[in-house]
Design an enzyme around this catalytic site. Structure first.
Site, PDB file in Angstrom:
ATOM      1  N   GLN A 185       0.829  -1.210   0.000  1.00  0.00           N
ATOM      2  CA  GLN A 185       0.000   0.000   0.000  1.00  0.00           C
ATOM      3  C   GLN A 185       0.866   1.264   0.000  1.00  0.00           C
ATOM      4  O   GLN A 185       0.506   2.280   0.599  1.00  0.00           O
ATOM      5  CB  GLN A 185      -0.938  -0.005   1.206  1.00  0.00           C
ATOM      6  CG  GLN A 185      -2.154  -0.915   1.031  1.00  0.00           C
ATOM      7  CD  GLN A 185      -3.055  -0.454  -0.098  1.00  0.00           C
ATOM      8  OE1 GLN A 185      -3.063   0.715  -0.487  1.00  0.00           O
ATOM      9  NE2 GLN A 185      -3.822  -1.375  -0.648  1.00  0.00           N
ATOM     10  N   SER A 186       2.004   1.212  -0.672  1.00  0.00           N
ATOM     11  CA  SER A 186       2.915   2.348  -0.688  1.00  0.00           C
ATOM     12  C   SER A 186       2.308   3.572  -1.392  1.00  0.00           C
ATOM     13  O   SER A 186       1.874   3.489  -2.541  1.00  0.00           O
ATOM     14  CB  SER A 186       4.201   1.933  -1.410  1.00  0.00           C
ATOM     15  OG  SER A 186       4.958   3.062  -1.776  1.00  0.00           O
ATOM     16  N   ASN A 187       2.296   4.694  -0.684  1.00  0.00           N
ATOM     17  CA  ASN A 187       1.860   5.954  -1.302  1.00  0.00           C
ATOM     18  C   ASN A 187       2.898   6.439  -2.305  1.00  0.00           C
ATOM     19  O   ASN A 187       2.571   7.045  -3.319  1.00  0.00           O
ATOM     20  CB  ASN A 187       1.676   7.030  -0.241  1.00  0.00           C
ATOM     21  CG  ASN A 187       0.682   6.626   0.811  1.00  0.00           C
ATOM     22  OD1 ASN A 187      -0.467   6.336   0.489  1.00  0.00           O
ATOM     23  ND2 ASN A 187       1.110   6.578   2.068  1.00  0.00           N
TER      24      ASN A 187
END
Ligand SMILES: *Cc1c(COP(=O)(O)O)cnc(C)c1O
Length: 321
Positions: free
Chosen positions: A72-74
């Site tokens: 879920q890396s921004n």
């Protein structure tokens, strides 16, 4: 001062807002700098870094952006969006197991056309990343490796100039509080404070890293970023303020600290934080306020670093109380 290549796609300056209801509730003077509104694909702090990183990739004639991060890396989401916008291919090396249904940031990565390589064991990540880079080279591509979290000296420049932007808006803050992890935001602000003469203090709330590692990493990054501007500013551990008091649960593990902070911002200000980064940093800030860390007259600026899409990630869903 030198002018390293930069693209201009962020919506700047981002607004500063007074948090009047939260301030009253907590007997503090709280403001927020809205870097969740930087404009690129739901915004966030990686946008400012990518203005310099994508420009560097273009200068090198790169055709493919490669980066890595959590599922879920921004950072990966914004990198994929910037790649789409400037016509690069994008390869993302993500840690974890591929979920049956992509949600939140991962869904957006796919929408932007990124190719995703999954790594189950985090220890294999660097090797797989290197492999992706070499495969791209071998097949005649021109890859550019965007560092973890965009935190190279080049990426950090985004936050050096963000501090200049802040000074032009309002230089009267006593404290800047924000979520720190790979250190680029922290290093950029630290260099900006020196170069543009900001009088306030800058405190990074660690999301997952040890305080001493952060101080050493951030000071080195800030010194190296200074060299890119043709300046000779040097930083040591004592130039960096950080606390790792709020990250013991581990990266992305939600506790009451994050849940309470996300809900307080929502209920008192109609403002969204994310559970992993800004929720943890705001939770730490609330704890510091309650402990009397700040003087009652201190103007405290919470620098919102974005991340709000992960509110919709299945793995971070939580019960609202
Ligand atoms: C990446 C990220 C951070 C941490 O910034 P660094 O420059 O990596 O230290 C903070 N908040 C959010 C929402 C992020 O995505």
């Amino acid at each position: 001062m030198k002018n390293p290549p930069r693209l201009n796609f962020a919506h700047l300056p981002t607004p500063i807002e007074h948090l009047s209801r939260l301030s009253e509730h907590l007997s503090a003077q709280l403001y927020v700098k809205r870097d969740d509104q930087t404009g690129l694909a739901f915004g966030g702090n990686k946008t400012r870094k990518l203005e310099f990183l994508v420009a560097e990739a273009q200068t090198q004639g790169a055709k493919t952006l490669i980066s890595a991060g959590a599922a879920q890396s921004n950072h990966c989401r914004q990198t994929a969006a910037a790649a789409a916008r400037y016509g690069f291919d994008c390869i993302l090396v993500l840690t974890g197991d591929e979920p049956d249904q992509p949600s939140a940031n991962l869904l957006l990565d796919k929408l932007f056309g990124a190719r995703i390589v999954w790594v189950t064991d985090r220890n294999d990540r660097d090797r797989i990343l290197q492999q992706a880079y070499e495969q791209s080279l071998a097949s005649g591509g021109v890859p550019y490796l965007v560092p973890y979290g965009g935190s190279s000296p080049t990426g950090a420049l985004g936050y050096t100039f963000a501090l200049e932007e802040l000074m032009a808006q309002d230089s009267s803050f006593d404290w800047i509080i924000f979520a720190t992890s790979s250190g680029g935001t922290h290093a950029g602000l630290t260099l900006g404070k020196r170069l543009f003469g900001f009088d306030g203090q800058i405190l990074g709330i660690s999301i997952d890293e040890d305080e001493n590692w952060l101080k050493s990493h951030v000071s080195t990054l800030a010194s190296d970023a200074s060299a890119l501007l043709g300046e000779r500013e040097k930083f040591s551990l004592t130039d960096v303020q950080a606390t790792d008091a709020y990250c013991k649960a581990g990266y992305g593990v939600l506790t009451d600290l994050e849940r309470e902070a996300v809900q307080l911002f929502a209920k008192y200000e109609g403002l969204l934080l994310d559970p992993v980064y800004t929720g943890r940093a705001a939770g730490g800030m609330f704890d510091l306020i309650r402990k009397g860390f700040f003087k009652p007259t201190d103007k405290v600026l919470f620098w919102h670093t974005g991340g709000t899409p992960s509110l919709f990630a299945d793995k971070y869903s939580f019960e609202i109380v």
